[in-house]
Scaffold this active site. Structure first.
Site, short mmCIF file in Angstrom:
data_model
loop_
_atom_site.label_atom_id
_atom_site.label_comp_id
_atom_site.label_asym_id
_atom_site.label_seq_id
_atom_site.Cartn_x
_atom_site.Cartn_y
_atom_site.Cartn_z
N GLY A 144 -4.87 8.62 4.38
CA GLY A 144 -5.79 9.55 3.76
C GLY A 144 -5.28 10.98 3.85
O GLY A 144 -4.09 11.21 4.04
N ARG B 226 0.81 -1.22 0.00
CA ARG B 226 0.00 0.00 0.00
C ARG B 226 0.84 1.27 0.00
O ARG B 226 0.35 2.35 -0.32
CB ARG B 226 -0.90 0.02 1.23
N LYS C 105 -0.64 0.43 -4.24
CA LYS C 105 -1.63 -0.53 -4.70
C LYS C 105 -3.04 0.02 -4.59
O LYS C 105 -3.86 -0.13 -5.49
CB LYS C 105 -1.49 -1.80 -3.84
N TRP D 82 2.83 6.19 2.12
CA TRP D 82 2.93 6.63 0.73
C TRP D 82 2.68 8.14 0.80
O TRP D 82 1.57 8.57 1.06
CB TRP D 82 1.87 5.93 -0.12
N HIS E 199 -1.46 9.03 -37.94
CA HIS E 199 -1.86 10.39 -37.58
C HIS E 199 -0.95 11.00 -36.52
O HIS E 199 -1.38 11.84 -35.74
CB HIS E 199 -3.31 10.40 -37.10
N GLU F 74 -3.35 -1.53 -21.65
CA GLU F 74 -2.99 -2.19 -20.40
C GLU F 74 -1.55 -2.70 -20.48
O GLU F 74 -0.79 -2.62 -19.51
CB GLU F 74 -3.99 -3.32 -20.13
N LYS G 164 1.42 -1.58 -17.94
CA LYS G 164 2.25 -2.54 -17.18
C LYS G 164 3.72 -2.22 -17.37
O LYS G 164 4.49 -2.20 -16.42
CB LYS G 164 2.01 -3.98 -17.62
C1 G6P Z 1 -3.71 1.96 -8.42
C2 G6P Z 1 -3.10 0.60 -8.68
C3 G6P Z 1 -3.60 0.07 -10.01
C4 G6P Z 1 -5.11 0.02 -10.04
C5 G6P Z 1 -5.71 1.40 -9.71
C6 G6P Z 1 -7.21 1.29 -9.49
O1 G6P Z 1 -3.22 2.88 -9.33
O2 G6P Z 1 -1.69 0.68 -8.68
O3 G6P Z 1 -3.08 -1.24 -10.22
O4 G6P Z 1 -5.54 -0.38 -11.30
O5 G6P Z 1 -5.15 1.90 -8.50
O6 G6P Z 1 -7.44 0.51 -8.35
P1 G6P Z 1 -8.72 -0.35 -8.07
O7 G6P Z 1 -8.45 -1.02 -6.75
O8 G6P Z 1 -9.86 0.62 -7.99
O9 G6P Z 1 -8.90 -1.31 -9.17
#
Ligand code: G6P
Length: 611
Positions: free
Chosen positions: A101, A27, A606, A75, A507, A484, A488
């Site tokens: 938060g 997290r 995350k 974070w 374009h 996607e 990644k």
């Molecule tokens: C963060 C994570 C992503 C995820 C996004 C949305 O940026 O690093 O991997 O896709 O949040 O998160 P969620 O839990 O809403 O899918």
């Protein structure tokens, strides 16, 4: 975002707090800290910038012994990631707070508290909480009363935990917009921002609701709701294997999670497919009645989940004939939206706690949607609790910051939604539904075949190790798959990657193509294949190197500057799910070659529970 752990016990709790932090490190991981009330009655803390391992090392040199404590992995939002800004934050020598938060009115609070003589030692918004609480204790000597008095003055979204050396028998917690869970033990109790942190010590949990304040002692837990009334919250027993927080035989969580996909896709399908049809009741008892009225779908999500929603748009319009809009939650929530009549509001989220997605759902409730459906991986999350209908993705805990198995299970859930809507509204013919249900049953086997290409993808990854930019191309429902794939790669290898619908190449992006810019393409055998092949010629003509994941029947061959990796043949509708796998493997192996921190890439987290 950020992780909280707390414990009140009769045994030394520092090892429990540290283990919890390690499990929550996904997290946030730019600094970490722990505070305990020691046997002498003194409040002590240890904080370090960097990962939890730095904190663990420091605690070996200066151990902290106590039976009441709180800990945090951060974070950074307000204030740089350094020791001074790491939690827990203190006011005086006996009050400590950890917080997830954002306190939005922190500047006004800071000014007010400075006026009252408080001195700040960090740049964080969190420190305003602890000084405010200290101030309230002068009027309300009981810690719970003081917290209740302070909460209305804190604006924003937060989860927080408090301990005081003057009241060393209790741990206080408050939830407003950021999840908290109490873990119940025998003669000891715990707190965390995710139950994953506590599975080492218990499998019984109480999830706090929005606005709850809790007082947690060794032998009792009291919870007050938003209105201040004492409430009983349900206890939940958690059964899933605790091994999910373990890498097993794999070098990284991400690789483990990539390889789990056949099994978790199978699990997501379980109990949801009947003979030749999707079981609509899997979406909830009221789903059939609600779905019959749906004329439009609005999808909202963030990050990887947003890409899943983009694929679903192709499916919903092509198979179920339903107009579909999709938007990132951070935009949707602040925009004046015109809601189409009879629209279903669909959120997609792995965690179910993403701040923007939750806020969008709350706004949607005011906007006159027909109803809300959450496609989510966490059954106890805020998103699930606040939505009318839910379809859980059953991917199991995902630890790697880069989302993999959550994405493919979301796609499966969204295809089930498409088929269910088509079935109930009579817009999808029975034969097509039956054909797709059969294809879904075979999907786990196909995913296994794609994973067996692991070594080939590892080899191709070598082409990227020295590159700084890449382009990902796809057409139709493969365009979001390309997006996607690009996400990644940038997330974990820090290589700049952009995705384009292949038809847009000429374009603009074609101007970038040269021998230093590999172009990755996904090419299933569908009606767009010939058009895609022409786009690829445009790249080769400019000296660009092509890496093509192509259906074995697509008639594409290796050649100079063209690397073709044959994919198992699959029903075209399911191709986006299958073609995601090699792109995940590609980014993984490029990151390993580059030596980056695969599971915890820099600057990311995350679960994004702040705006
Ligand atoms: C963060 C994570 C992503 C995820 C996004 C949305 O940026 O690093 O991997 O896709 O949040 O998160 P969620 O839990 O809403 O899918």
């Amino acid at each position: 975002m950020c992780g909280i752990v707390g414990a009140v016990a009769e045994r030394p709790i520092t090892p429990i707090l540290l283990e919890g932090l390690k499990r929550l490190e996904y997290r946030g991981y730019d600094s970490a800290g722990v505070a305990v009330i020691e046997q002498s009655g003194a409040l002590q803390r240890c904080r370090r910038s960097g990962k939890v391992s730095e904190l663990a090392q420091a605690l070996l040199n200066e151990p902290l012994h106590g039976r009441l404590g709180i800990a945090h992995t951060r974070w950074a939002t307000h204030g740089a990631p350094c020791e001074r800004n790491a939690h827990p934050h203190f006011s005086g020598s006996d009050l400590a707070v950890v917080h997830n938060g954002i306190i939005e009115n922190h500047e006004a609070l800071r000014a007010e508290l400075c006026g009252l003589g408080y001195e700040f030692s960090s740049d964080t918004d969190t420190e305003t909480i602890v000084h405010l609480l200290h101030h309230k204790l002068k009027t309300f000597p009981d810690l719970a009363d003081a917290l209740k008095a302070a909460i209305p003055e804190l604006h924003g979204a937060y989860g927080l935990a408090v301990i005081s050396a003057s009241q060393p028998d209790r741990l206080l917690a408050a939830r407003s917009g950021s999840p908290l869970v109490i873990g119940l033990g025998l003669g000891e109790n715990f707190l965390a921002s995710d139950q994953l942190a506590l599975r080492q010590v218990t499998d019984r949990f109480i999830y706090l609701e929005e606005g709850d304040i809790a007082e947690i002692r060794r032998n009792s837990v009291q919870i007050w709701d938003e209105s201040g009334a004492l409430v009983e919250r349900e206890q939940v027993q958690y059964h899933e294997g605790a091994e999910a927080a373990d890498k097993g035989e794999y070098r990284h969580f991400m690789l483990k999670e990539i390889h789990e996909q056949p099994a978790v896709v199978q699990r997501t399908l379980e109990g949801r497919l009947g003979s030749g049809r999707v079981l609509v009741q899997a979406f909830g008892a009221e789903a059939a009645e609600l779905f019959a009225r749906v004329k439009n779908v609005q999808i909202v999500a963030c990050g990887t989940s947003y890409h899943a929603g983009m694929v679903a748009r192709y499916w919903l319009e092509a198979l179920a004939g339903i107009p579909c809009q999709i938007e990132v939650a951070s935009e949707f929530r602040y925009r004046k939206v015109v809601v189409q009549p009879d629209s279903l509001f669909v959120t997609i989220s792995q965690s179910g706690e993403t701040a923007d997605t939750l806020a969008a759902l709350r706004n949607a409730k005011e906007l006159g949607f027909l109803g809300s459906l959450a496609i989510c991986n966490v059954g106890t999350s805020s998103l699930v609790r606040e939505s009318e209908l839910t379809l859980l993705t059953h991917a199991g805990p995902e630890i790697g910051v880069a989302s993999t198995k959550a994405f493919t299970t979301q796609l499966v859930a969204l295809l089930l939604l498409t088929l269910a809507l088509g079935q109930v509204r009579g817009t999808l013919d029975k034969a097509t539904e039956a054909e797709l249900v059969e294809a879904l049953r075979r999907l786990p086997t196909h995913l296994g075949e794609a994973l067996a290409m692991d070594k080939k993808v590892e080899k191709v990854a070598e082409l990227f190790a020295e590159k700084h930019h890449t382009l990902f191309l796809g057409r139709g429902a493969q365009y979001p798959v390309a997006m996607e794939g690009a996400l990644k790669l940038k997330e974990i290898s820090y290589i700049h990657a952009e995705a384009y619908p292949a038809g847009e190449l000429k374009h603009g992006p074609l101007a970038l193509v040269d021998s230093d810019m590999p172009v990755v393409t996904v090419a299933p055998n569908n009606e767009l294949l010939e058009k895609l092949k022409s786009n690829l010629q445009e790249v080769r003509a400019r000296g660009g190197e092509l890496i093509v994941f192509a259906d074995q029947q697509a008639g594409m061959a290796n050649g100079e500057g063209t690397h073709v990796i044959g994919m198992p043949h699959i029903h075209d509708v399911l191709a986006p799910i299958l073609y995601t796998i090699p792109l995940q493997l590609l980014s993984y192996y490029v990151a390993v070659l580059k030596g980056t921190d695969v599971d915890q890439p820099r600057n990311l987290a995350k679960s994004v529970t702040v705006e």
